[in-house]
Design a protein around this motif. Structure first.
Motif, PDB file in Angstrom:
ATOM      1  N   MET A 129       0.973  -1.376   0.018  1.00 26.99           N
ATOM      2  CA  MET A 129       0.082   0.061  -0.050  1.00 26.99           C
ATOM      3  C   MET A 129       0.863   1.221   0.272  1.00 26.99           C
ATOM      4  N   TYR A 179      -9.857  -1.315  -2.236  1.00 24.14           N
ATOM      5  CA  TYR A 179      -8.442  -1.117  -2.200  1.00 24.14           C
ATOM      6  C   TYR A 179      -7.867  -2.516  -2.524  1.00 24.14           C
ATOM      7  N   LEU A 183      -4.833  -2.245  -5.209  1.00 21.49           N
ATOM      8  CA  LEU A 183      -3.481  -2.593  -5.007  1.00 21.49           C
ATOM      9  C   LEU A 183      -3.249  -3.408  -6.294  1.00 21.49           C
TER      10      LEU A 183
END
Length: 260
Positions: A129, A179, A183
């Protein structure tokens, strides 16, 4: 981050802890600065390895894990910075930004020639991240059985191959609902730069419950940058594995890779 997004992220991160012996409940207080503990090199240090914990690991747990001696056995010139970037900081929704502001930028100002990130499980996810938020900012990444998404998403990627996988439209914001997909969109972009993964290393145990998710990530890395050993999801596997990964890299080889 909305309440619904926080609930989604909470459920994902909790899933990482059951029944993983290396990641016990905990997570810190996001209202406080990120906890840090420096383990200095025996001699002058030219590089820093920042360790991001698994879910529930605290500074004391990282000290007991043997990760600092493992890093320094391979790289005697490395200071090791143990961090308490725990569950609460991810729930806050600003883990990469706070890591940058509170840990990485101050380290750069202290004059290290290289700053590396090393993360296990949830910390491996945090490492990726960070790279998504600050591409190429860290001089290298060490990923130890990183959490990289739900099984359904991994199966989707493996079914088509990462090159042909379609992540869908870019969302206006990254949150707990998207997310994982974002990613992997970032990881997919690594394929556009032949040297992007020269300083990325991956290690995990063959019996790790996250092992089925590793092949798409491993396929992005150069030959020799992935080591699989016997064992599960625990620091007793990751610490010796880290020494092997970094010993195989070697400071001279890494310096050559980072040279223009």
């Amino acid at each position: 981050m909305t309440l619904a997004a926080r609930a989604r992220l909470f459920s994902v991160l909790v899933a990482l802890t059951v029944p993983l012996s290396a990641c016990l409940p905990g997570g810190g207080d996001a209202r406080a600065p990120i906890p840090q503990a420096l383990v200095p090199a025996a001699g002058p240090a030219t590089r820093l390895v920042v360790v991001l914990p698994g879910r529930g690991d605290d500074i004391a747990g990282l000290r007991a894990s043997g990760i600092a001696p493992a890093v320094q056995a391979a790289w005697p010139d490395a200071d090791v910075l143990l961090t308490g970037l725990g569950f609460a900081y991810y729930m806050q929704g600003r883990a990469p930004q706070r890591l940058h502001e509170e840990v990485i930028e101050p380290a750069r100002k202290r004059g290290y020639r290289q700053v590396w990130l090393l993360g296990a499980s949830m910390g491996g996810m945090g490492t990726l991240m960070y790279d998504r938020a600050y591409p190429g900012d860290a001089d290298g990444l060490v990923l130890l059985a990183p959490y990289v998404g739900d099984r359904s998403l991994i199966n989707e990627i493996r079914a088509t191959g990462l090159s042909r996988w379609q992540p869908g439209p870019v969302p206006p914001d990254v949150d707990a609902d998207n997310y994982q997909r974002e990613l992997w969109r970032h990881l997919q972009a690594w394929q556009k730069d032949a040297h992007r993964t020269d300083s990325v290393w991956l290690g995990y145990g063959a019996q790790d419950r996250l092992a089925p998710a590793m092949p798409p990530l491993a396929g992005l890395l150069p030959k020799g940058h992935v080591i699989v050993v016997e064992g599960g999801h625990a620091w007793k596997v990751w610490s010796p594995l880290t020494q092997r990964l970094l010993s195989g890299a070697g400071p001279a080889r890494l310096d050559a890779q980072r040279s223009p």
